[in-house]
Design an enzyme around this catalytic site. Sequence first.
Site, PDB file in Angstrom:
ATOM      1  N   GLY A  68       0.819  -1.212   0.000  1.00  0.00           N
ATOM      2  CA  GLY A  68       0.000   0.000   0.000  1.00  0.00           C
ATOM      3  C   GLY A  68       0.853   1.262   0.000  1.00  0.00           C
ATOM      4  O   GLY A  68       1.364   1.661   1.051  1.00  0.00           O
ATOM      5  N   GLU A  71      -2.093   6.676  -2.924  1.00  0.00           N
ATOM      6  CA  GLU A  71      -3.235   7.264  -2.200  1.00  0.00           C
ATOM      7  C   GLU A  71      -4.033   8.156  -3.156  1.00  0.00           C
ATOM      8  O   GLU A  71      -3.526   8.527  -4.211  1.00  0.00           O
ATOM      9  CB  GLU A  71      -2.719   8.117  -1.030  1.00  0.00           C
ATOM     10  N   PRO A  72      -5.235   8.547  -2.738  1.00  0.00           N
ATOM     11  CA  PRO A  72      -6.027   9.420  -3.620  1.00  0.00           C
ATOM     12  C   PRO A  72      -5.255  10.684  -4.032  1.00  0.00           C
ATOM     13  O   PRO A  72      -5.351  11.133  -5.161  1.00  0.00           O
ATOM     14  CB  PRO A  72      -7.247   9.766  -2.768  1.00  0.00           C
ATOM     15  N   ASN A  73      -4.436  11.255  -3.125  1.00  0.00           N
ATOM     16  CA  ASN A  73      -3.681  12.468  -3.465  1.00  0.00           C
ATOM     17  C   ASN A  73      -2.179  12.227  -3.530  1.00  0.00           C
ATOM     18  O   ASN A  73      -1.395  13.178  -3.450  1.00  0.00           O
ATOM     19  CB  ASN A  73      -3.964  13.576  -2.437  1.00  0.00           C
ATOM     20  N   SER A  76       1.820   9.397  -8.434  1.00  0.00           N
ATOM     21  CA  SER A  76       3.211   9.518  -8.906  1.00  0.00           C
ATOM     22  C   SER A  76       4.071  10.204  -7.860  1.00  0.00           C
ATOM     23  O   SER A  76       5.246   9.888  -7.703  1.00  0.00           O
ATOM     24  CB  SER A  76       3.258  10.319 -10.214  1.00  0.00           C
ATOM     25  N   ILE A 281      -3.379  -5.766 -37.687  1.00  0.00           N
ATOM     26  CA  ILE A 281      -3.221  -6.854 -38.665  1.00  0.00           C
ATOM     27  C   ILE A 281      -4.496  -7.682 -38.742  1.00  0.00           C
ATOM     28  O   ILE A 281      -4.984  -8.007 -39.819  1.00  0.00           O
ATOM     29  CB  ILE A 281      -2.007  -7.757 -38.290  1.00  0.00           C
ATOM     30  N   GLY A 283      -7.530  -6.892 -37.945  1.00  0.00           N
ATOM     31  CA  GLY A 283      -8.747  -6.168 -38.299  1.00  0.00           C
ATOM     32  C   GLY A 283      -9.877  -6.476 -37.332  1.00  0.00           C
ATOM     33  O   GLY A 283      -9.639  -6.605 -36.124  1.00  0.00           O
ATOM     34  N   GLU A 307       2.396   0.802 -10.890  1.00  0.00           N
ATOM     35  CA  GLU A 307       3.768   0.751 -10.343  1.00  0.00           C
ATOM     36  C   GLU A 307       4.661   1.822 -10.947  1.00  0.00           C
ATOM     37  O   GLU A 307       5.817   1.588 -11.295  1.00  0.00           O
ATOM     38  CB  GLU A 307       4.383  -0.632 -10.528  1.00  0.00           C
ATOM     39  N   SER A 310       4.937   5.670 -17.107  1.00  0.00           N
ATOM     40  CA  SER A 310       6.129   5.764 -17.968  1.00  0.00           C
ATOM     41  C   SER A 310       6.891   7.048 -17.668  1.00  0.00           C
ATOM     42  O   SER A 310       8.122   7.062 -17.683  1.00  0.00           O
ATOM     43  CB  SER A 310       5.707   5.735 -19.438  1.00  0.00           C
TER      44      SER A 310
END
Length: 324
Positions: A68, A71-73, A76, A281, A283, A307, A310
Amino acid sequence: KEYGGMGKDNLSYAIEIEEISRVCASTGITLAAHISLASYPIFAKGTEEQKKRYLTPLARGEKIGSFGLTEPNAGSDAAGTETTAKKEGDEWIINGSKRFITNGSYADVIVFTATEDKTKRSHGITAFIVEKGTPGFTPGRKEDKMGLRGSNTAELLFDNCRLPDENRLGERFEGFKVFMETLDGGRISIGALALGIAQGAFDRVVEWIKKKSEEGIPLKKDQYIQRTVSDMATEIEAARHLIYSAAEKKDKGENITKEGAMAKLYASEIGTRVAMRAIDIMGYDGLTEAFPVERYLRDIKLMEIGEGTSEVQRIVISRQILGR
Ligand code: CAA
């Protein structure tokens, strides 16, 4: 091995995650979160007592683990953790919530971060271990995700949850570093997951191409198809080399901050490209549930976000090259 595991190395582990995810990435991420994110920090930083009590049932597969951080805020920006830890005598009182936590609804052992002083950012954060059923701790809402739908993602809620000091993982205020180091290795396994998804999508499209012909000419003779298949295979192989070499470096005990981020960044981005091209390819066939390629595309997108996005990987890599 001494705590009930199989005693394998990181390279074997990366290959296992790759092979499982080649078929079912939901199972792959369930296992990767359990091993790299939940079990590893207890193995690396836990006391002997914590290893016996928590790591052994995790390593034996008797209990499920979870990690864990988000969190909501604080996604990143992990140093922006808002879940609080207040020391009262020999106990900690935890309040707050975590979000987007793999295995969150049913994990038995959860490692998580909390801060004593948000203004201190990374230097105010300590890591803890909480067990399912601890009063004041409950899993919250489950996410209904676009991909990896067989993997559980949920909130973790702390409401005056009291933990003894023996549930502290590592030193006080060292939690951010413990979690960053854990993510370094976790990124190799997310790279392996992305690689498995890319390989799975590629296997499916190759089978499809081999069976297909247009106006009596086998599709494999089409130069566009040959070129696209060659590029996909080359990118998959390049990702595999990045992941395996990062895992081997970890096996030697070397720092893999840069290599782990590169493995995840490259494998998740080429994985998305491979899955998109597979659908281009095939379709309309590629869009239907008759083939699993649409599932691979939905699953791979999470690899570029979970996690660490990019862009987070690019921050980590550039800091290793240019300095902070
Ligand atoms: N290993 C050890 N220490 C590290 C480290 C590492 N890899 N990275 C940073 N540190 C240390 C630094 O040396 C620094 O220490 P000092 O201040 O003592 O010198 C301290 O930690 C702070 O480092 P930074 O200033 O670099 O920290 P930052 O706030 O700028 O971090 C960031 C930026 C790299 C983007 C970081 O916030 C980050 O990695 N964010 C992404 C988090 C992430 O991947 N979240 C997903 C988690 S998954 C989850 O929660 C749910 C799930 O189930 C999957």
